[in-house]
Design a protein around this motif. Structure first.
Motif: not given
Length: 449
Positions: A1-13
């Motif tokens: 699970m990826i918890i981050d408010d930056e959508e770019g970080i979530r999509l990249s990971l």
């Protein structure tokens, strides 16, 4: 699970990890991540420190509380040594900085999941060992019926009330119910209701917030919170005060509460198993136990029979205790057929616990490989001495008689006070003084013990 408010970080990971075959869940806030983890716990979490609402460090505390073994990797674009140290101190598995290195992320995931698999294997092995230690032993009709009832109720979520005398194995039964339930992977949290002072029972059960009372230097989760999704074992429930019974009844009915000094309502999903050696129906008649709490707990009653009602199980119990001693590197004694028959005639007021302790004493005291009925006399109160008068002898008097019996045996064996005292672990002066007192009281023969 990826918890981050930056959508770019979530999509990249997500793209990196899915390319390697991993299933990925994502959340834009700590609150959303906690909610999704409750529904389906992940094997690993990437958690940003700087989040709107609840920040990453607060969320880390919540994850470690609800999922103690879940590895959480903190990520931050504004990392510093103090923040990293704080995160690791709170239980983070690792700490990485943005921009994220593709190679480092994949290596970290691989190693973390491998460690998780090893941890699960070790946990399974420990559980298997604990299960052999916690096994409910017996093939008597009474125990066969008990195990059948336990097998019926364990897979359900029904609440269970276990009754039985002290030493019959009520805690073992509670662990067996939990181990064979759908909640087996979640915590079993035990509370000894008789051991907690009344003024602390609320804090112990419901937790408290920082500053709620003198000495509350930090917030603390209570037993109900720790048992979320698992089982809460309320041992010695019959010793709980009426005031606490009223409070716990409301919590049991609503499955929600506030910590001491807190304003936020916490909801939990807990299966309750209670145990007592008291007759609760008689306690209700005396006004010592609430009838509504009794019937709330007594969804499925289980009663453990005393050992005197299943003496045919004694040889099995002796074999089990001997096997446990072997696993611990100890050499257990063998009991002759006459000794076993003598054990079957003893009423065992302390039940299985008393029998187990007797086997350990036999290992310490006996100088022979096999224990017969005569040697048993020096290890355990001999069945032939049971009488109406014996039942009236108080514990202190009985212990004195046992002590004198062992001192006489030591003196007869060594023929002098010095060696006899050394053999029983006493100073010569203490041995001589006690021996003289006992001789004056009991005479030159061993008293009935």
């Amino acid at each position: 699970m990826i918890i981050d408010d930056e959508e770019g970080i979530r999509l990249s990971l997500r793209g990196i990890l899915e390319d390697e075959g991993y299933a990925v869940e994502e959340a834009s806030s700590a609150e959303e991540g906690l909610q999704k983890a409750e529904a389906s716990p992940p094997d690993m979490i990437f958690l940003d420190i700087w989040l709107p609402g609840m920040d990453g460090l607060e969320a880390l505390d919540m994850f470690k509380l609800r999922f103690p073994d879940l590895p959480v990797v903190m990520i931050s674009g504004h990392g510093n040594i103090e923040t990293a140290v704080d995160a690791l101190r709170r239980g983070a598995h690792d700490f990485i900085e943005k921009p994220l290195s593709l190679e480092k992320v994949l290596l970290l995931v691989q190693h973390t999941l491998e460690m998780g698999e090893l941890r699960r294997e070790n946990k399974a092995l420990r559980a298997a060992m604990e299960q052999s230690e916690d096994e409910i032993i017996g093939q008597s009709p009474a125990m066969t019926e008990f195990r059948q009832e336990l097998a019926h109720v364990a897979p359900t979520d029904a609440w269970v009330l276990i009754t039985g005398e002290n030493g019959t194995g009520k805690e073992l039964a509670a662990r067996a119910v939990h181990r064979n339930s759908r909640r087996a992977d979640a915590p079993l949290v035990a509370v000894n209701c008789a051991a907690i002072p009344e003024e602390l029972i609320e804090s112990e059960l419901f937790g408290h917030e920082k500053g709620a009372f003198t000495g509350a230097d930090s917030s603390r989760a209570g037993k109900f919170e720790l048992a979320h999704k698992g089982t809460l074992f309320l041992d010695e429930i019959g010793d709980m005060s009426l005031k606490t019974q009223a409070k716990i009844l409301r919590i049991l009915q609503e499955q929600s509460f506030e910590r001491v000094g807190g304003m936020h309502t916490l909801k939990v999903d807990v299966r309750v198993i209670a145990a007592t050696n008291k007759n609760l129906e008689q306690a209700i008649a005396r006004g010592e136990f609430r009838a509504d709490l009794y019937y709330r707990l007594r969804v499925f009653p289980l009663r453990l029979p005393p050992l005197r009602d299943r003496t045919e199980d004694i040889p099995l119990l002796l074999a089990a205790f001997a096997a446990r001693m072997n696993r611990r590197g100890l050499t257990p004694p063998l009991f002759s057929a006459t000794a076993v028959e003598a054990l079957k005639r003893w009423p065992w007021p302390g039940n299985v616990r008393e029998l187990r302790n007797m086997v350990e004493r036999a290992m310490i005291i006996s100088e022979e490989d096999e224990i017969g009925a005569r040697e048993f006399d020096s290890i355990q109160l001999h069945p032939s001495s049971i009488s109406a008068e014996a039942g009236q002898i108080n514990l202190d008097e009985r212990l004195k008689r046992i002590e004198y019996h062992h001192m006489r045996r030591a003196y007869q064996k060594y023929g002098n006070m010095k060696d006899a005292a050394q053999s029983v672990g006493m100073k010569r002066s203490t041995f001589a003084g006690k021996f003289k007192q006992y001789q004056e009281k009991y005479g030159d023969t061993s008293p009935d013990i």
